[in-house]
Design an enzyme around this catalytic site. Structure first.
Site, PDB file in Angstrom:
ATOM      1  N   TYR A 186      -4.715   9.534  -1.739  1.00 16.61           N
ATOM      2  CA  TYR A 186      -3.368   9.822  -1.248  1.00 16.61           C
ATOM      3  C   TYR A 186      -2.287   9.962  -2.324  1.00 16.61           C
ATOM      4  O   TYR A 186      -1.572  10.961  -2.363  1.00 16.61           O
ATOM      5  CB  TYR A 186      -2.940   8.737  -0.249  1.00 16.61           C
ATOM      6  CG  TYR A 186      -3.818   8.644   0.959  1.00 16.61           C
ATOM      7  CD1 TYR A 186      -3.671   9.533   2.014  1.00 16.61           C
ATOM      8  CD2 TYR A 186      -4.813   7.674   1.050  1.00 16.61           C
ATOM      9  CE1 TYR A 186      -4.491   9.457   3.138  1.00 16.61           C
ATOM     10  CE2 TYR A 186      -5.642   7.595   2.167  1.00 16.61           C
ATOM     11  CZ  TYR A 186      -5.473   8.484   3.200  1.00 16.61           C
ATOM     12  OH  TYR A 186      -6.287   8.414   4.302  1.00 16.61           O
ATOM     13  N   ARG A 210      -6.914  12.735  10.987  1.00 15.32           N
ATOM     14  CA  ARG A 210      -8.178  13.361  11.379  1.00 15.32           C
ATOM     15  C   ARG A 210      -9.146  12.350  11.984  1.00 15.32           C
ATOM     16  O   ARG A 210      -9.969  12.682  12.842  1.00 15.32           O
ATOM     17  CB  ARG A 210      -8.855  14.030  10.175  1.00 15.32           C
ATOM     18  CG  ARG A 210      -9.309  13.040   9.113  1.00 15.32           C
ATOM     19  CD  ARG A 210     -10.288  13.614   8.111  1.00 15.32           C
ATOM     20  NE  ARG A 210     -10.648  12.592   7.142  1.00 15.32           N
ATOM     21  CZ  ARG A 210     -11.666  11.736   7.276  1.00 15.32           C
ATOM     22  NH1 ARG A 210     -12.427  11.779   8.360  1.00 15.32           N
ATOM     23  NH2 ARG A 210     -11.919  10.837   6.360  1.00 15.32           N
ATOM     24  N   SER A 211      -9.064  11.085  11.521  1.00 16.51           N
ATOM     25  CA  SER A 211      -9.995  10.047  11.948  1.00 16.51           C
ATOM     26  C   SER A 211      -9.261   8.721  11.928  1.00 16.51           C
ATOM     27  O   SER A 211      -8.569   8.414  10.947  1.00 16.51           O
ATOM     28  CB  SER A 211     -11.201  10.005  10.999  1.00 16.51           C
ATOM     29  OG  SER A 211     -12.034   8.902  11.263  1.00 16.51           O
ATOM     30  N   GLY A 212      -9.404   7.941  12.992  1.00 17.96           N
ATOM     31  CA  GLY A 212      -8.675   6.692  13.052  1.00 17.96           C
ATOM     32  C   GLY A 212      -9.485   5.553  13.636  1.00 17.96           C
ATOM     33  O   GLY A 212      -9.972   5.640  14.768  1.00 17.96           O
ATOM     34  N   ASP A 213      -9.655   4.479  12.851  1.00 15.40           N
ATOM     35  CA  ASP A 213     -10.234   3.228  13.324  1.00 15.40           C
ATOM     36  C   ASP A 213      -9.147   2.556  14.161  1.00 15.40           C
ATOM     37  O   ASP A 213      -8.201   1.970  13.629  1.00 15.40           O
ATOM     38  CB  ASP A 213     -10.628   2.381  12.107  1.00 15.40           C
ATOM     39  CG  ASP A 213     -11.116   0.980  12.454  1.00 15.40           C
ATOM     40  OD1 ASP A 213     -10.929   0.541  13.605  1.00 15.40           O
ATOM     41  OD2 ASP A 213     -11.690   0.322  11.561  1.00 15.40           O
ATOM     42  N   TRP A 227      -8.314  -2.054   0.059  1.00 14.18           N
ATOM     43  CA  TRP A 227      -9.133  -0.969  -0.495  1.00 14.18           C
ATOM     44  C   TRP A 227     -10.308  -1.496  -1.328  1.00 14.18           C
ATOM     45  O   TRP A 227     -11.019  -0.720  -1.968  1.00 14.18           O
ATOM     46  CB  TRP A 227      -8.275  -0.040  -1.355  1.00 14.18           C
ATOM     47  CG  TRP A 227      -7.458   0.941  -0.568  1.00 14.18           C
ATOM     48  CD1 TRP A 227      -6.227   0.757  -0.027  1.00 14.18           C
ATOM     49  CD2 TRP A 227      -7.828   2.288  -0.226  1.00 14.18           C
ATOM     50  NE1 TRP A 227      -5.799   1.891   0.624  1.00 14.18           N
ATOM     51  CE2 TRP A 227      -6.762   2.846   0.506  1.00 14.18           C
ATOM     52  CE3 TRP A 227      -8.953   3.077  -0.492  1.00 14.18           C
ATOM     53  CZ2 TRP A 227      -6.786   4.155   0.995  1.00 14.18           C
ATOM     54  CZ3 TRP A 227      -8.966   4.378  -0.013  1.00 14.18           C
ATOM     55  CH2 TRP A 227      -7.902   4.903   0.719  1.00 14.18           C
ATOM     56  N   ARG A 268      11.452  24.161   8.904  1.00 15.75           N
ATOM     57  CA  ARG A 268      10.220  23.851   9.630  1.00 15.75           C
ATOM     58  C   ARG A 268       9.038  23.696   8.662  1.00 15.75           C
ATOM     59  O   ARG A 268       7.884  23.736   9.077  1.00 15.75           O
ATOM     60  CB  ARG A 268       9.947  24.939  10.669  1.00 15.75           C
ATOM     61  CG  ARG A 268      11.026  25.025  11.752  1.00 15.75           C
ATOM     62  CD  ARG A 268      10.668  26.004  12.851  1.00 15.75           C
ATOM     63  NE  ARG A 268      10.747  27.386  12.403  1.00 15.75           N
ATOM     64  CZ  ARG A 268      11.818  28.174  12.569  1.00 15.75           C
ATOM     65  NH1 ARG A 268      12.900  27.701  13.152  1.00 15.75           N
ATOM     66  NH2 ARG A 268      11.797  29.431  12.148  1.00 15.75           N
ATOM     67  N   GLU A 305       0.830  -1.198   0.000  1.00 15.26           N
ATOM     68  CA  GLU A 305       0.000   0.000   0.000  1.00 15.26           C
ATOM     69  C   GLU A 305       0.870   1.255   0.000  1.00 15.26           C
ATOM     70  O   GLU A 305       0.600   2.205  -0.753  1.00 15.26           O
ATOM     71  CB  GLU A 305      -0.923   0.020   1.221  1.00 15.26           C
ATOM     72  CG  GLU A 305      -1.864   1.229   1.199  1.00 15.26           C
ATOM     73  CD  GLU A 305      -2.571   1.488   2.517  1.00 15.26           C
ATOM     74  OE1 GLU A 305      -3.770   1.810   2.484  1.00 15.26           O
ATOM     75  OE2 GLU A 305      -1.905   1.394   3.576  1.00 15.26           O
ATOM     76  N   CYS A 316      -7.826  10.046   5.724  1.00 21.00           N
ATOM     77  CA  CYS A 316      -7.847   9.956   7.186  1.00 21.00           C
ATOM     78  C   CYS A 316      -6.518  10.449   7.736  1.00 21.00           C
ATOM     79  O   CYS A 316      -6.483  11.216   8.688  1.00 21.00           O
ATOM     80  CB  CYS A 316      -8.104   8.516   7.621  1.00 21.00           C
ATOM     81  SG  CYS A 316      -9.757   7.921   7.213  1.00 21.00           S
ATOM     82  N   HIS A 339     -11.220   6.477  17.441  1.00 22.79           N
ATOM     83  CA  HIS A 339     -12.425   5.748  17.848  1.00 22.79           C
ATOM     84  C   HIS A 339     -12.250   4.238  17.742  1.00 22.79           C
ATOM     85  O   HIS A 339     -11.437   3.740  16.968  1.00 22.79           O
ATOM     86  CB  HIS A 339     -13.637   6.183  17.007  1.00 22.79           C
ATOM     87  CG  HIS A 339     -13.375   6.160  15.527  1.00 22.79           C
ATOM     88  ND1 HIS A 339     -12.913   7.272  14.836  1.00 22.79           N
ATOM     89  CD2 HIS A 339     -13.506   5.171  14.610  1.00 22.79           C
ATOM     90  CE1 HIS A 339     -12.782   6.971  13.559  1.00 22.79           C
ATOM     91  NE2 HIS A 339     -13.120   5.700  13.399  1.00 22.79           N
TER      92      HIS A 339
END
Length: 317
Positions: free
Chosen positions: A147, A219-222, A83, A179, A61, A199, A260
């Site tokens: 991505y 931002r979001s994670g299983d 996927w 930076r 991946e 995500c 989550h």
């Protein structure tokens, strides 16, 4: 502290402090907002040992992302099915699909054994056609500007293309104290066109004492199924870029927005927490390859991985 402990602590934190929330999939979650884990890459490669995580899928991946590819055909050619559900959803919701009703196939396949068999048959037919029919794959294997597209071919309003990965590697080599060593996958103009909005939205590199570190904002994670992949994938990316830039590896820092656990993963998480972590494996890269864009799956090897058995859980689509 064992290298895996940061992840196990995160699971416990969500179980003890999570808020019950509804979500896009209709499954329901326990969720917390804002959580950070740190992994010292000098102390082992952070692939979980309290359950088997399929490393070859992580490798193929990541290489798919680095190629700038957004079609699942490459993944299927490497026996990578992670996927499939998003491309399959696009197919069964299209006017060209004339097979059995696949509405809400993710949950139905878990709740109805007979439907599950029909779903598996249709998914296998879809995969076979993806591999054999180039035109079908071109249309229904495409996930939109996900991505790989954003990493390697970000489109500007002037019609120009930005190769963020090539640029950030050049910056690390030229100005390691910068930076601004940042790559973003979140492109607001194209989010609606993606099969799944990113995500893992952006990451930043940092060089100190001859070591390359990376911080990801997700931002979001299983937490049970997805985040173990993300940890290992970005640790691998850090190793690959450090290798090209002549640096050692430092830390991988994982920062979550909505972290989550799906309510249909709670038993699996408890089972995992009851297991004792084992020594982390190490990573071996083909020293004959220099550029990150030269690596193939067989150039990346895991040494000493001895995990507990796999724990299966349904994917929320």
């Amino acid at each position: 502290m064992h290298g895996e402990q940061a992840y196990l602590d995160m699971c416990r934190h969500i179980l003890e402090n999570g808020t019950k929330k509804e979500d896009r999939t209709g499954t329901g979650t326990l969720s917390v907002f804002g959580y950070q884990m740190r992994f010292d890459l000098q102390k082992g490669f952070p692939l979980l040992t309290t359950k088997r995580v399929p490393f070859r899928l992580i490798v193929s991946e990541l290489l798919w992302f680095l190629k700038g590819d957004t079609n699942i055909r490459y993944l299927l050619q490497h026996n990578n099915n992670i996927w499939n559900e998003w491309a399959f959803k696009k197919w069964v919701e299209s006017p060209d699909y004339t097979g059995p009703d696949m509405t809400d196939f993710g949950r139905r396949s878990q709740q109805d054994e007979e439907f599950g068999k029909v779903y598996e048959e249709q998914l296998e037919l879809f995969k076979q056609r993806m591999l054999e029919d180039g035109e079908f794959a071109r249309v229904y294997g495409e996930l939109g500007p996900v991505y790989g597209k954003q990493w390697r071919d970000w489109q500007t309003t002037r019609g120009e293309s930005i190769d963020q990965i090539r640029d950030v590697i050049a910056q690390i080599k030229r100005n390691p104290d910068s930076r601004r060593l940042i790559v973003s996958a979140w492109n607001p103009e194209f989010v609606a066109d993606m099969a799944l909005p990113p995500c893992h939205t952006m990451f930043q590199f940092y060089v100190a004492d001859g070591k390359l570190s990376c911080q990801l904002y997700q931002r979001s994670g299983d937490t049970f199924l997805g985040i173990p992949f993300n940890i290992a994938s970005y640790a691998l990316l850090t190793h690959l870029i450090a290798h090209e830039c002549g640096l050692a590896v430092g830390e991988f820092i994982h920062t979550s927005g909505d972290a989550h656990i799906y309510v249909n993963h709670l038993e699996q998480v408890q089972e995992q927490l009851n297991r004792e972590p084992r020594p982390l494996p190490s990573l071996q890269l083909n020293a004959g390859k220099q550029s990150v864009f030269e690596f193939d799956v067989e150039d990346i090897q895991l040494i000493g991985y001895d995990p507990h058995p796999t724990i299966k859980a349904p994917v929320a689509v």
